[in-house]
Write an enzyme that holds these catalytic residues in place. Structure first.
Site, mmCIF file in Angstrom:
data_model
loop_
_atom_site.group_PDB
_atom_site.id
_atom_site.type_symbol
_atom_site.label_atom_id
_atom_site.label_comp_id
_atom_site.label_asym_id
_atom_site.label_seq_id
_atom_site.Cartn_x
_atom_site.Cartn_y
_atom_site.Cartn_z
ATOM 1 N N THR A 1 0.007 -0.263 -9.871
ATOM 2 C CA THR A 1 0.192 -1.128 -11.041
ATOM 3 C C THR A 1 0.555 -0.333 -12.276
ATOM 4 O OG1 THR A 1 -1.333 -2.757 -10.169
ATOM 5 C CG2 THR A 1 -1.001 -2.786 -12.538
ATOM 6 N N LYS B 1 -13.972 0.210 -6.129
ATOM 7 C CA LYS B 1 -13.321 -0.824 -6.936
ATOM 8 C C LYS B 1 -14.207 -2.053 -6.830
ATOM 9 C CE LYS B 1 -8.909 -3.190 -7.751
ATOM 10 N NZ LYS B 1 -7.470 -3.327 -7.366
ATOM 11 N N TYR C 1 3.652 -9.273 -11.166
ATOM 12 C CA TYR C 1 4.380 -8.011 -11.421
ATOM 13 C C TYR C 1 4.686 -7.354 -10.090
ATOM 14 C CZ TYR C 1 -0.021 -5.655 -10.376
ATOM 15 O OH TYR C 1 -1.169 -5.219 -9.747
ATOM 16 N N THR D 1 -4.750 1.054 -7.581
ATOM 17 C CA THR D 1 -6.223 1.023 -7.557
ATOM 18 C C THR D 1 -6.774 0.474 -6.255
ATOM 19 O OG1 THR D 1 -6.239 -1.177 -8.556
ATOM 20 C CG2 THR D 1 -6.342 0.723 -10.061
ATOM 21 N N ASP D 2 -5.931 -0.234 -5.470
ATOM 22 C CA ASP D 2 -6.447 -0.894 -4.267
ATOM 23 C C ASP D 2 -7.068 0.105 -3.280
ATOM 24 O OD1 ASP D 2 -4.031 -3.638 -3.856
ATOM 25 O OD2 ASP D 2 -5.655 -3.272 -5.278
ATOM 26 N N GLU E 1 -33.508 -0.167 12.374
ATOM 27 C CA GLU E 1 -33.486 -1.088 13.528
ATOM 28 C C GLU E 1 -32.623 -0.568 14.687
ATOM 29 O OE1 GLU E 1 -32.819 -4.714 10.624
ATOM 30 O OE2 GLU E 1 -33.311 -5.451 12.633
HETATM 31 N N1 DGL Z 1 -0.665 -3.218 -5.542
HETATM 32 C C1 DGL Z 1 -1.951 -2.737 -6.009
HETATM 33 C C2 DGL Z 1 -2.006 -1.211 -5.823
HETATM 34 O O1 DGL Z 1 -0.960 -0.569 -5.903
HETATM 35 C C3 DGL Z 1 -2.149 -3.069 -7.446
HETATM 36 C C4 DGL Z 1 -3.487 -2.686 -7.962
HETATM 37 C C5 DGL Z 1 -3.398 -1.625 -9.032
HETATM 38 O O2 DGL Z 1 -2.729 -0.575 -8.899
HETATM 39 O O3 DGL Z 1 -4.143 -1.818 -10.019
HETATM 40 O O4 DGL Z 1 -3.104 -0.674 -5.586
#
Ligand code: DGL
Length: 354
Positions: free
Chosen positions: A37, A189, A50, A116-117, A311
């Protein structure tokens, strides 16, 4: 009186020399771009939609002219993808390039722009495979570069500020976002949209960036970078490890699929303290017993350890427990563990040390 040609040349040479001296005074930081992003482009400055990985490294750096006050910044575009498509090949390319650049005396540190993913996975992979104590900082954003109040430029500035600080040496791979400094060993995240999405849910964040400087509050006690036993230099592939989730009425369906697909390791995102349905546990025990597939119990729950001696009798089944490592980082660690051993006791040691 107009200066003659000789004077003009002398002035130009003096300016050029001063520039060289200035550049040499500033530490050298490489920014390796992978997309996400932070490199995203939206239709308008206010719409949600986007495209990730649409903007190149040169445009990202042009949006933060203040970087030149911090460092001699050099950009490289490794890939330009949404990090949901991050893969082993990019990881191995990144590890090789980071180690190569950090071997150069002039390199003070490295910043990696990333979606971020899957940032928590890449950060942990590099935390275990970078062979240097110099700072390696991953940075992303939750708003595209074209958005009002885009968080990317500030995050990049803060990341470079951390990368040039001697205080950042020897702390392992870190993530800098939303003025927070987070450790790769506990990164998660935690929110799908919030700019403050990243936390260290079990260990707590490492520190903050304030007034353009890192202020550290704690350090990791886990092994990383130069203290890691893992080395992927020269590897062109990584062992296949899959994650299966347990839930009410879960069957061995995805365990069987992972085995048939050739997985050498399986991580369970279990319920509670890494528990699973009996049918799933029996299938995993058989996969380990009959095919030598490594099995690690982790949990779908974000906080608290997946502990041994509860367990599930791990020793009887030949399983390892992940302790504070979530399923996604457990997969990374098990991939690297399998480059060195298939012994579940050795794997258990690694899950206690990294
Ligand atoms: N498509 C996601 C990624 O590239 C968008 C999330 C982001 O980068 O904040 O991880």
């Amino acid at each position: 009186m107009k200066p003659d040609f000789r004077t003009i040349i002398l002035i130009l040479l003096a300016v050029l020399f001063a520039g060289q001296v200035y550049a040499q005074d500033r530490p050298t930081v490489y920014i390796l771009a992978t997309g996400g992003t932070i490199a995203g482009e939206s239709q308008t400055a206010v719409t949600a939609g986007y495209k990730a990985g649409a903007v190149g490294i040169d445009q990202l750096l042009a949006a933060v002219p203040q970087l030149s006050d911090l460092a001699d910044v050099r950009g490289e575009q490794v890939v330009n993808i949404g990090s949901q498509d991050m893969n082993d090949a990019v990881w191995l390319t990144l590890a090789a390039r980071v180690n190569e650049l950090l071997d150069e005396d002039e390199t003070a540190g490295i910043v990696i722009t990333h979606g971020t993913d899957t940032m928590e996975e890449t950060a942990y992979f590099l935390n275990l495979t970078v062979k240097s104590s110099k700072p390696v900082i991953l940075v992303g954003s939750m708003r595209p570069s074209t958005a009002i109040s885009a968080d990317g430029p500030r995050n990049i500035y803060n990341a470079v500020a951390c990368a040039v600080s001697p205080l950042s040496t020897g702390r392992g791979v870190m993530v800098v976002m939303n003025d927070r400094i987070l450790g790769a060993d506990d990164l998660a995240k935690t929110h799908t949209l919030d700019v403050g999405t990243f936390q260290d849910p079990n260990y707590g964040q490492l520190g903050i960036v304030y007034d353009g400087k890192p202020i550290y509050a704690r350090e990791s006690v886990k092994r990383h970078t130069v203290h890691s036993e893992f080395d992927v230099r020269g590897l062109d592939r990584l062992p296949r490890v899959e994650i299966v989730v347990s839930y009410s009425n879960a069957t061995p369906l995805f365990v069987d699929s992972a085995v048939e697909a050739g997985a050498r390791g399986i991580v369970v995102a279990g319920v509670g303290n890494g528990n699973m349905t009996t049918a799933m546990q029996d299938a995993l025990a058989a996969a380990h017993r009959e095919m030598g597939i490594a099995v690690v119990r982790s949990s779908r729950i974000m906080q608290g350890p997946t502990a041994q001696w509860d367990e599930v009798d791990d020793d009887a089944l030949g399983f390892a427990a992940s302790w504070y490592i979530n399923p996604y980082r457990s997969r990374v660690l098990l991939m690297l563990a399998l480059t060195r051993t298939t012994d579940y006791r050795e794997i258990q040691r690694m899950f206690q040390e990294y």
